[in-house]
Enzyme design. Sequence first.
Site, PDB file in Angstrom:
ATOM      1  N   PRO A  59       0.512  -1.601   0.183  1.00 34.22           N
ATOM      2  CG  PRO A  59      -0.436  -0.897   2.107  1.00 34.22           C
ATOM      3  CD  PRO A  59       0.662  -1.666   1.394  1.00 34.22           C
ATOM      4  CD  GLU A 117       0.980  -5.381  11.336  1.00 33.31           C
ATOM      5  OE1 GLU A 117       0.756  -3.956  10.764  1.00 33.31           O
ATOM      6  OE2 GLU A 117      -0.702  -5.536  11.729  1.00 33.31           O
ATOM      7  NE  ARG A 171      -7.310  -6.131 -20.680  1.00 36.35           N
ATOM      8  CZ  ARG A 171      -8.324  -4.618 -20.700  1.00 36.35           C
ATOM      9  NH1 ARG A 171      -7.588  -3.239 -21.062  1.00 36.35           N
ATOM     10  NH2 ARG A 171      -9.099  -4.532 -22.147  1.00 36.35           N
ATOM     11  CG  ASP A 184      -9.658  -1.623 -23.110  1.00 33.33           C
ATOM     12  OD1 ASP A 184     -11.027  -1.233 -23.495  1.00 33.33           O
ATOM     13  OD2 ASP A 184      -8.981  -2.387 -22.799  1.00 33.33           O
TER      14      ASP A 184
HETATM   15  N1  SAM Z   1       1.726  -2.675   7.794  1.00 28.97           N
HETATM   16  C1  SAM Z   1       1.194  -2.247   6.489  1.00 28.97           C
HETATM   17  C2  SAM Z   1       1.202  -1.137   5.997  1.00 28.97           C
HETATM   18  O1  SAM Z   1       0.019  -0.042   6.921  1.00 28.97           O
HETATM   19  O2  SAM Z   1       1.447   0.134   4.645  1.00 28.97           O
HETATM   20  C3  SAM Z   1      -0.214  -3.069   5.289  1.00 28.97           C
HETATM   21  C4  SAM Z   1      -0.026  -4.820   5.714  1.00 28.97           C
HETATM   22  S1  SAM Z   1      -1.203  -5.291   5.314  1.00 28.97           S
HETATM   23  C5  SAM Z   1      -1.975  -5.824   5.464  1.00 28.97           C
HETATM   24  C6  SAM Z   1      -0.505  -7.105   4.459  1.00 28.97           C
HETATM   25  C7  SAM Z   1       0.456  -6.880   3.186  1.00 28.97           C
HETATM   26  O3  SAM Z   1      -1.084  -6.867   1.409  1.00 28.97           O
HETATM   27  C8  SAM Z   1       0.981  -6.328   2.858  1.00 28.97           C
HETATM   28  O4  SAM Z   1       2.654  -6.306   2.516  1.00 28.97           O
HETATM   29  C9  SAM Z   1       0.819  -5.525   0.481  1.00 28.97           C
HETATM   30  O5  SAM Z   1       1.868  -7.141   0.187  1.00 28.97           O
HETATM   31  C10 SAM Z   1      -0.516  -5.974   0.514  1.00 28.97           C
HETATM   32  N2  SAM Z   1      -1.026  -4.886   0.434  1.00 28.97           N
HETATM   33  C11 SAM Z   1      -2.235  -4.183   1.612  1.00 28.97           C
HETATM   34  N3  SAM Z   1      -2.234  -3.365   0.786  1.00 28.97           N
HETATM   35  C12 SAM Z   1      -2.348  -3.321  -0.927  1.00 28.97           C
HETATM   36  C13 SAM Z   1      -2.663  -1.864  -1.745  1.00 28.97           C
HETATM   37  N4  SAM Z   1      -3.218  -1.584  -1.473  1.00 28.97           N
HETATM   38  N5  SAM Z   1      -1.725  -2.576  -2.409  1.00 28.97           N
HETATM   39  C14 SAM Z   1      -0.468  -4.087  -2.802  1.00 28.97           C
HETATM   40  N6  SAM Z   1      -0.271  -4.511  -1.715  1.00 28.97           N
HETATM   41  C15 SAM Z   1      -1.432  -4.060  -0.949  1.00 28.97           C
END
Ligand code: SAM
Length: 231
Positions: free
Chosen positions: A88, A115, A152, A167
């Site tokens: 994220p 996490e 794609r 698209d």
């Molecule tokens: N503690 C982290 C933070 O707040 O930045 C979030 C960890 S999340 C619960 C667990 C995993 O989900 C991350 O390591 C990532 O690989 C994936 N993930 C969660 N949200 C994502 C997003 N918006 N885009 C891409 N990967 C995501």
Amino acid sequence: MRVDILSLFPDYFSGPFDVSILKRARESKLLDIHLVDIRDFAPRKGNYAKVDDRPYGGGPGMVLMPEPVCQAIRSVKREKSHVVYLSPQGKKLTAAKCQELSQKQHLVLLCGHYEGVDERALKEVDEEISIGDYVLTNGCLAAIVLVDAMARFIPGVLGHEEAAGQDSFQEGIFDAPHYTRPEMFEGIPIPDVLKRGNHAEIAKWRRKQGLAKTKRVRPELILKETENETE
Ligand code: SAM
């Protein structure tokens, strides 16, 4: 293109890659997807492989340990590999980024869990990519979204009639509305212009419709487009 997806849940991917366009792309070897279980690179105690531990400094949840993550990445990484951590905290995935990634020979996609991964493992990563401003429970869904949207753009993955060129986002705006049979549905007719067979007129109408909806729903896209044009 070869894609290695590193995760704790290789089973997560059965389904999305086994239907329709992605299935066809895999069968025709345009897309060669390999699933790697990070747990295979964790130290074992009997049947148990430990991949996570408590965070230093305290706080909730668990953190993926750097050793199995780095070993998993190194097991597939080659000179031409591009390693992406789905996170994220990454740059937001766009159509332009998908198009750029589709030109790589080898993508390695790291999916976090809990996490997230120990920060030190990120030295093996070329970039972090987010699929949106929200937090998923793990990175598998994000990897599926990235592979689907990126594939794609691989030449030959979409048939001629499905080509990505028209698209949404390709011209900086949304695609035009689409209609098919029947000509009248629950009292709503299709727009006359689509029946007249004048292709220049249809193209103009489509552009106008795409532009109008973009202005209504995502005005910032139009601003971005005009900024690009004036640069
Ligand atoms: N503690 C982290 C933070 O707040 O930045 C979030 C960890 S999340 C619960 C667990 C995993 O989900 C991350 O390591 C990532 O690989 C994936 N993930 C969660 N949200 C994502 C997003 N918006 N885009 C891409 N990967 C995501």
